[in-house]
Design a protein around this motif. Structure first.
Motif, PDB file in Angstrom:
ATOM      1  N   GLU A 186       0.878  -1.246  -0.040  1.00 19.66           N
ATOM      2  CA  GLU A 186       0.086  -0.012  -0.131  1.00 19.66           C
ATOM      3  C   GLU A 186       0.920   1.286   0.105  1.00 19.66           C
ATOM      4  O   GLU A 186       0.607   2.194  -0.626  1.00 19.66           O
ATOM      5  CB  GLU A 186      -1.066   0.091   1.376  1.00 19.66           C
ATOM      6  N   PHE A 187       1.825   1.216   0.774  1.00 23.03           N
ATOM      7  CA  PHE A 187       2.773   2.381   0.858  1.00 23.03           C
ATOM      8  C   PHE A 187       3.354   2.678  -0.653  1.00 23.03           C
ATOM      9  O   PHE A 187       3.439   3.923  -1.147  1.00 23.03           O
ATOM     10  CB  PHE A 187       3.952   2.301   1.670  1.00 23.03           C
ATOM     11  N   ARG A 188       3.929   1.675  -1.307  1.00 21.92           N
ATOM     12  CA  ARG A 188       4.496   2.032  -2.590  1.00 21.92           C
ATOM     13  C   ARG A 188       3.415   2.378  -3.539  1.00 21.92           C
ATOM     14  O   ARG A 188       3.558   3.378  -4.350  1.00 21.92           O
ATOM     15  CB  ARG A 188       5.136   0.688  -3.204  1.00 21.92           C
ATOM     16  N   GLN A 189       2.365   1.977  -3.447  1.00 19.66           N
ATOM     17  CA  GLN A 189       1.223   2.375  -4.550  1.00 19.66           C
ATOM     18  C   GLN A 189       0.753   3.810  -4.270  1.00 19.66           C
ATOM     19  O   GLN A 189       0.472   4.500  -5.055  1.00 19.66           O
ATOM     20  CB  GLN A 189      -0.225   1.258  -4.162  1.00 19.66           C
ATOM     21  N   ILE A 190       0.614   4.029  -2.958  1.00 19.36           N
ATOM     22  CA  ILE A 190       0.287   5.278  -2.998  1.00 19.36           C
ATOM     23  C   ILE A 190       1.428   6.424  -3.264  1.00 19.36           C
ATOM     24  O   ILE A 190       1.111   7.455  -3.940  1.00 19.36           O
ATOM     25  CB  ILE A 190       0.103   5.714  -1.122  1.00 19.36           C
ATOM     26  N   LYS A 191       2.607   6.002  -2.786  1.00 17.32           N
ATOM     27  CA  LYS A 191       3.918   6.778  -3.307  1.00 17.32           C
ATOM     28  C   LYS A 191       3.888   7.049  -4.887  1.00 17.32           C
ATOM     29  O   LYS A 191       4.236   8.076  -5.182  1.00 17.32           O
ATOM     30  CB  LYS A 191       5.018   6.283  -2.638  1.00 17.32           C
ATOM     31  N   GLU A 192       3.839   5.854  -5.305  1.00 15.30           N
ATOM     32  CA  GLU A 192       4.062   5.922  -6.972  1.00 15.30           C
ATOM     33  C   GLU A 192       2.821   6.599  -7.421  1.00 15.30           C
ATOM     34  O   GLU A 192       2.962   7.301  -8.531  1.00 15.30           O
ATOM     35  CB  GLU A 192       4.076   4.518  -7.382  1.00 15.30           C
ATOM     36  N   GLN A 193       1.410   6.517  -7.023  1.00 19.19           N
ATOM     37  CA  GLN A 193       0.276   7.290  -7.594  1.00 19.19           C
ATOM     38  C   GLN A 193       0.679   8.902  -7.386  1.00 19.19           C
ATOM     39  O   GLN A 193       0.430   9.504  -8.326  1.00 19.19           O
ATOM     40  CB  GLN A 193      -0.915   6.790  -7.091  1.00 19.19           C
ATOM     41  N   LEU A 194       1.028   9.108  -6.265  1.00 12.41           N
ATOM     42  CA  LEU A 194       1.116  10.461  -5.933  1.00 12.41           C
ATOM     43  C   LEU A 194       2.295  11.270  -6.852  1.00 12.41           C
ATOM     44  O   LEU A 194       1.991  12.255  -7.303  1.00 12.41           O
ATOM     45  CB  LEU A 194       1.479  10.780  -4.427  1.00 12.41           C
ATOM     46  N   PRO A 214      -8.495  11.874  -6.511  1.00 19.01           N
ATOM     47  CA  PRO A 214      -7.029  11.631  -6.195  1.00 19.01           C
ATOM     48  C   PRO A 214      -6.588  12.324  -5.029  1.00 19.01           C
ATOM     49  O   PRO A 214      -7.031  13.516  -4.698  1.00 19.01           O
ATOM     50  CB  PRO A 214      -6.471  11.935  -7.475  1.00 19.01           C
ATOM     51  N   THR A 215      -5.703  11.919  -4.101  1.00 20.38           N
ATOM     52  CA  THR A 215      -5.133  12.799  -3.311  1.00 20.38           C
ATOM     53  C   THR A 215      -4.691  14.060  -3.617  1.00 20.38           C
ATOM     54  O   THR A 215      -4.951  15.108  -2.625  1.00 20.38           O
ATOM     55  CB  THR A 215      -3.882  11.945  -2.610  1.00 20.38           C
ATOM     56  N   GLU A 216      -4.135  14.447  -4.777  1.00 18.80           N
ATOM     57  CA  GLU A 216      -3.627  15.787  -5.070  1.00 18.80           C
ATOM     58  C   GLU A 216      -4.723  16.541  -5.155  1.00 18.80           C
ATOM     59  O   GLU A 216      -4.539  17.967  -4.769  1.00 18.80           O
ATOM     60  CB  GLU A 216      -3.195  15.737  -6.430  1.00 18.80           C
ATOM     61  N   ILE A 217      -6.013  16.335  -5.255  1.00 15.36           N
ATOM     62  CA  ILE A 217      -7.199  17.523  -5.327  1.00 15.36           C
ATOM     63  C   ILE A 217      -8.312  16.927  -4.435  1.00 15.36           C
ATOM     64  O   ILE A 217      -9.424  17.175  -4.296  1.00 15.36           O
ATOM     65  CB  ILE A 217      -7.826  17.429  -6.699  1.00 15.36           C
ATOM     66  N   PHE A 275     -22.286   8.003 -13.526  1.00 14.94           N
ATOM     67  CA  PHE A 275     -21.631   7.830 -12.073  1.00 14.94           C
ATOM     68  C   PHE A 275     -20.661   6.302 -12.209  1.00 14.94           C
ATOM     69  O   PHE A 275     -21.254   5.547 -12.388  1.00 14.94           O
ATOM     70  CB  PHE A 275     -22.532   7.791 -10.856  1.00 14.94           C
ATOM     71  N   PRO A 276     -19.311   6.608 -12.220  1.00 17.50           N
ATOM     72  CA  PRO A 276     -18.724   5.327 -12.466  1.00 17.50           C
ATOM     73  C   PRO A 276     -18.853   4.459 -10.922  1.00 17.50           C
ATOM     74  O   PRO A 276     -18.885   4.942  -9.955  1.00 17.50           O
ATOM     75  CB  PRO A 276     -17.342   5.755 -12.590  1.00 17.50           C
ATOM     76  N   GLU A 277     -18.365   3.182 -10.978  1.00 19.41           N
ATOM     77  CA  GLU A 277     -18.286   2.443  -9.818  1.00 19.41           C
ATOM     78  C   GLU A 277     -16.992   2.475  -8.997  1.00 19.41           C
ATOM     79  O   GLU A 277     -16.008   2.683  -9.830  1.00 19.41           O
ATOM     80  CB  GLU A 277     -18.675   0.796 -10.126  1.00 19.41           C
ATOM     81  N   THR A 278     -16.962   2.442  -7.837  1.00 21.92           N
ATOM     82  CA  THR A 278     -15.643   2.560  -7.036  1.00 21.92           C
ATOM     83  C   THR A 278     -15.395   1.624  -6.166  1.00 21.92           C
ATOM     84  O   THR A 278     -14.622   1.647  -5.455  1.00 21.92           O
ATOM     85  CB  THR A 278     -15.848   4.168  -6.437  1.00 21.92           C
ATOM     86  N   ALA A 279     -16.394   0.704  -5.971  1.00 23.20           N
ATOM     87  CA  ALA A 279     -16.218  -0.261  -4.575  1.00 23.20           C
ATOM     88  C   ALA A 279     -14.981  -1.138  -4.974  1.00 23.20           C
ATOM     89  O   ALA A 279     -14.984  -1.689  -6.189  1.00 23.20           O
ATOM     90  CB  ALA A 279     -17.728  -1.050  -4.781  1.00 23.20           C
ATOM     91  N   ARG A 280     -14.542  -1.550  -3.863  1.00 26.81           N
ATOM     92  CA  ARG A 280     -13.515  -2.672  -3.813  1.00 26.81           C
ATOM     93  C   ARG A 280     -12.062  -2.444  -4.516  1.00 26.81           C
ATOM     94  O   ARG A 280     -11.488  -3.233  -5.094  1.00 26.81           O
ATOM     95  CB  ARG A 280     -14.011  -4.108  -4.430  1.00 26.81           C
ATOM     96  N   MET A 281     -11.864  -1.254  -4.857  1.00 23.82           N
ATOM     97  CA  MET A 281     -10.507  -0.846  -5.415  1.00 23.82           C
ATOM     98  C   MET A 281      -9.804   0.255  -4.285  1.00 23.82           C
ATOM     99  O   MET A 281     -10.734   1.064  -3.447  1.00 23.82           O
ATOM    100  CB  MET A 281     -10.772   0.089  -6.855  1.00 23.82           C
ATOM    101  N   SER A 282      -8.344   0.077  -4.449  1.00 23.61           N
ATOM    102  CA  SER A 282      -7.742   1.310  -3.583  1.00 23.61           C
ATOM    103  C   SER A 282      -8.158   2.479  -4.280  1.00 23.61           C
ATOM    104  O   SER A 282      -8.471   2.581  -5.302  1.00 23.61           O
ATOM    105  CB  SER A 282      -6.323   0.916  -3.619  1.00 23.61           C
ATOM    106  N   LEU A 283      -8.083   3.567  -3.421  1.00 23.98           N
ATOM    107  CA  LEU A 283      -8.265   4.810  -3.688  1.00 23.98           C
ATOM    108  C   LEU A 283      -7.347   5.125  -4.988  1.00 23.98           C
ATOM    109  O   LEU A 283      -7.672   6.100  -5.867  1.00 23.98           O
ATOM    110  CB  LEU A 283      -7.867   5.640  -2.468  1.00 23.98           C
ATOM    111  N   GLU A 284      -6.254   4.549  -4.987  1.00 23.79           N
ATOM    112  CA  GLU A 284      -5.274   4.945  -6.109  1.00 23.79           C
ATOM    113  C   GLU A 284      -5.733   4.134  -7.402  1.00 23.79           C
ATOM    114  O   GLU A 284      -5.821   4.652  -8.629  1.00 23.79           O
ATOM    115  CB  GLU A 284      -3.890   4.412  -6.001  1.00 23.79           C
TER     116      GLU A 284
END
Length: 500
Positions: free
Chosen positions: A243-251, A409-412, A465-474
């Motif tokens: 999770e740490f790497r996914q957040i970091k890379e997406q940011l 996304p985290t940026e906004i 409206f797109p679906e968002t369930a069961r995915m990470s925020l990234e």
């Protein structure tokens, strides 16, 4: 090997539950006026005509409308400020500011010596509620793992309705006291309890790891993530590493994309098509949920029950029972269903279909039997109010907050959440300011607004409206056509923290 995204430590649950006291602050503060207008002493102290007395429509109704409208205005202002301060100062610091404002607002209302002081307290309390309504679900979402995010972020709606329920029962219990001043002052003063507890414990609340990483504070973020995802089945903290790497890379990827707009997320939300779409959907989600009528019925339930032939303490009792079913059954059930049904969209559409049907039934009963002695017709009106809550509480109340906390996304995220909740409170300004006046002027026809909107909103959700369930925020960025830095988190098992 631990499965990515499915771990929630006891520490994580405790943090979620404690921060959700901000949701209770919101629920109680937003709902307390509904029981206040059922207390005879409130009318006596401020010399306001009561329901059925001469001058009620011209004197009392505008006062009640203003109390709700100015509250929503304070919340709307706070949401616009949070679009900047949410990222600048972080989630926890803004929640602490909301606590301070909530304490001040509660003190002013409970100690009010005139209507000006009461309304000032309502505005300040509204700013607190705007902060809590925006920051709490956003924080809960950023602290949750993908497979349990529906339930964990759903705690916002559960704790929120607990505040509704508590204010209703306190108001009902105090109705019977001979001290009429205490009966309306104590519930307003009690607004300070939850923000006071949350403020006292806030120094031990960890910052959001996503916010920390966005500020370059990687070591702190890693420490928080490890505590959130720790499990005896994952001694090497593989889930936290992934999770740490996914957040970091997406940011990192999102930050690079912002260079096209001079590195400014403010420019990007207007210029980038996928960001504009999120902003529109976020605003519509909250605006649309409120035009489904929950606060109209909740805040003016005493007036509605009185119109359906209920007298003395019965409107307060029915209001308390109405909110208890939401707090004990419907909202917890909705939060649980989100991680079982695997769809935010279908939850929302089911809810609004039910709202259209049950509000139509309520409207028919009010049109035919309100103000008459027909006990069966009036009782059916009460039944439709409870049926309405089944659909609204189970399928909409949790969905609206979960969905908007996921789509940005985290940026906004702070900009998007602030804007979305501004949509909610700008709609409540309109609805709560006009509802009592509308009830007096056009009666049952006012509810046609709710019915027509619900019928229109269902196809909007289905097509846009797109679906968002069961995915990470990234990962859910792909639902809006954006690039995802790390698609398959299961491939990240060998990623070490030292590679920060």
């Amino acid at each position: 090997m631990a499965k990515p995204g499915d771990q929630t430590s006891r520490y994580n649950r405790l943090v979620i539950a404690f921060v959700a006291l901000g949701s209770t602050t919101y629920g109680y503060g937003a709902s307390v006026i509904g029981s206040t207008i059922g207390q005879p002493g409130w009318y006596t102290f401020f010399q306001l005509p009561r329901h059925g007395e001469p001058g009620y429509g011209t004197i009392t109704t505008p006062v009640i409308a203003t109390a709700n409208g100015i509250f929503s205005a304070g919340a709307a202002v706070a949401c616009l400020v949070l679009m900047w301060s949410g990222d600048c100062f972080g989630r926890v610091r803004n929640i602490q500011a909301g606590c301070l404002l909530g304490i001040l607002g509660g003190v002013l209302q409970g100690g009010a010596v005139n209507l000006a002081m009461l309304q000032t307290g309502r505005f300040i309390m509204g700013t607190s509620i705007g902060i809590m309504a925006t920051m709490t679900p956003m924080y809960l979402s950023e602290m949750s793992s993908p497979l349990s995010r529906g339930w964990l972020v759903g705690q916002h709606a559960i704790f929120l309705v607990f505040g509704y329920m508590l204010s209703a029962w306190i108001g009902y219990g105090l109705y019977f006291l001979p001290n009429t001043s205490f009966s309306w002052r104590f519930p307003l003063c009690f607004q300070v309890f939850f923000p006071l507890v949350l403020l006292a414990g806030s120094p031990w609340v960890p910052p959001s790891p996503r916010w920390l990483i966005s500020k370059g504070r990687h070591d702190e973020a890693w420490g928080v993530l490890v505590r959130l995802r720790r499990s005896s089945e994952d001694p090497d903290d593989l889930v936290a590493k992934k999770e740490f790497r996914q957040i970091k890379e997406q940011l990192k990827l999102d930050h690079e994309k912002l260079s096209a707009w001079g590195g400014s997320p403010w420019k990007a939300v207007f210029a980038k098509k996928s960001y504009r779409k999120r902003m529109i959907i976020g605003f519509l989600t909250q605006w649309g949920a409120e035009f489904g009528g929950p606060l109209i019925i909740n805040n003016y339930s005493v007036i509605l029950y009185q119109g359906l032939g209920q007298t003395r303490s019965m409107p307060l009792l029915l209001s308390a029972l109405w909110l208890t079913t939401a707090g004990v059954i419907y909202n917890p059930g909705g939060a649980w269903l989100h991680d079982k049904l695997n769809s935010r969209r279908w939850m929302f559409m089911t809810g609004f279909t039910g709202i259209a049907i049950t509000t139509s039934g309520l409207t028919a009963m009010i049109a035919c039997f309100a103000g008459t002695d027909n006990k069966v017709g009036n009782a059916m009106g009460v039944v439709f109010m409870f049926l309405y809550l089944f659909f609204q509480g189970t399928f909409c109340d949790t969905t609206m907050y979960i969905y908007v906390s996921e789509i940005f996304p985290t940026e906004i995220r702070s900009i998007g959440m602030g804007w979305s909740l501004f949509g909610q409170f700008s709609s409540t300004i309109i609805l709560l300011q006009t509802a009592p006046i509308g009830f007096a002027a056009v009666g049952w026809k006012y509810f046609l607004l709710v019915i027509c909107w619900s019928v229109v909103f269902v196809p909007i959700i289905y097509f846009y409206f797109p679906e968002t369930a069961r995915m990470s925020l990234e990962e859910l960025e792909k639902q809006f056509g954006d690039e995802v830095a790390v698609h398959d988190t299961t491939a990240l098992g060998t990623e070490e923290h030292s590679e920060q």
